[in-house]
Design a protein around this motif. Structure first.
Motif, mmCIF file in Angstrom:
data_model
loop_
_atom_site.group_PDB
_atom_site.id
_atom_site.type_symbol
_atom_site.label_atom_id
_atom_site.label_comp_id
_atom_site.label_asym_id
_atom_site.label_seq_id
_atom_site.Cartn_x
_atom_site.Cartn_y
_atom_site.Cartn_z
ATOM 1 N N ALA A 54 0.851 -1.187 0.000
ATOM 2 C CA ALA A 54 0.000 0.000 0.000
ATOM 3 C C ALA A 54 0.892 1.245 0.000
ATOM 4 N N LEU A 55 0.734 2.066 -1.032
ATOM 5 C CA LEU A 55 1.516 3.301 -1.115
ATOM 6 C C LEU A 55 0.686 4.446 -0.558
ATOM 7 N N SER A 56 1.372 5.369 0.111
ATOM 8 C CA SER A 56 0.659 6.528 0.628
ATOM 9 C C SER A 56 1.537 7.762 0.487
ATOM 10 N N GLY A 57 0.918 8.922 0.554
ATOM 11 C CA GLY A 57 1.640 10.191 0.543
ATOM 12 C C GLY A 57 2.559 10.368 -0.649
ATOM 13 N N PRO A 58 3.815 10.707 -0.372
ATOM 14 C CA PRO A 58 4.771 10.996 -1.447
ATOM 15 C C PRO A 58 5.005 9.815 -2.402
ATOM 16 N N SER A 59 4.971 8.607 -1.876
ATOM 17 C CA SER A 59 5.168 7.436 -2.732
ATOM 18 C C SER A 59 4.038 7.307 -3.742
ATOM 19 N N ARG A 60 2.820 7.514 -3.290
ATOM 20 C CA ARG A 60 1.667 7.436 -4.195
ATOM 21 C C ARG A 60 1.742 8.546 -5.250
ATOM 22 N N ALA A 61 2.098 9.749 -4.820
ATOM 23 C CA ALA A 61 2.222 10.873 -5.754
ATOM 24 C C ALA A 61 3.314 10.598 -6.791
ATOM 25 N N ARG A 62 4.431 10.037 -6.359
ATOM 26 C CA ARG A 62 5.524 9.709 -7.271
ATOM 27 C C ARG A 62 5.079 8.642 -8.278
ATOM 28 N N LYS A 63 4.345 7.654 -7.795
ATOM 29 C CA LYS A 63 3.848 6.600 -8.679
ATOM 30 C C LYS A 63 2.942 7.201 -9.758
#
Length: 107
Positions: A54-63
């Motif tokens: 589960a990606l959240s925050g900056p990781s999700r935005a980067r993805k």
């Protein structure tokens, strides 16, 4: 697989699709096919393993940022390959017609 590994795979795919775009611009179709195969193997890895991360925050935005860039590469590649595919289809149809005429009327 952790979130860093997921992002790294997406970044690798983005690099590959960038190289695919370069190959398409150079009309290096063999290289394009080779790179597409490499990209497909990364997609398979993500399909098999990403769902547990589960990606959240900056990781999700980067993805999301990376996926948008990959999609942009894909659009540009299609814009370059579609005319080539039409040329190829015309050549194949032309040679098929030539063979039929030759068969029907002799060489």
């Amino acid at each position: 697989m952790n979130s860093e590994q997921v992002i790294t795979i997406y970044e690798t795919m983005c690099d590959i699709t960038g190289n695919m775009l370069d190959a398409a611009q150079k009309r290096d179709w063999e290289k394009l096919v080779e790179l597409e195969s490499r990209c497909a193997s990364h997609v398979a890895t993500l399909k098999a393993r990403e769902s547990v991360v589960a990606l959240s925050g900056p990781s999700r935005a980067r993805k999301v940022e990376i996926i948008n860039k990959i999609l942009s590469h894909d659009r540009q590649i299609r814009d370059l390959t579609t005319p080539w595919m039409a040329e190829l289809a015309a050549l194949i149809n032309s040679s098929g017609t030539s063979r039929k005429l030759s068969a029907a009327y002799g060489a």
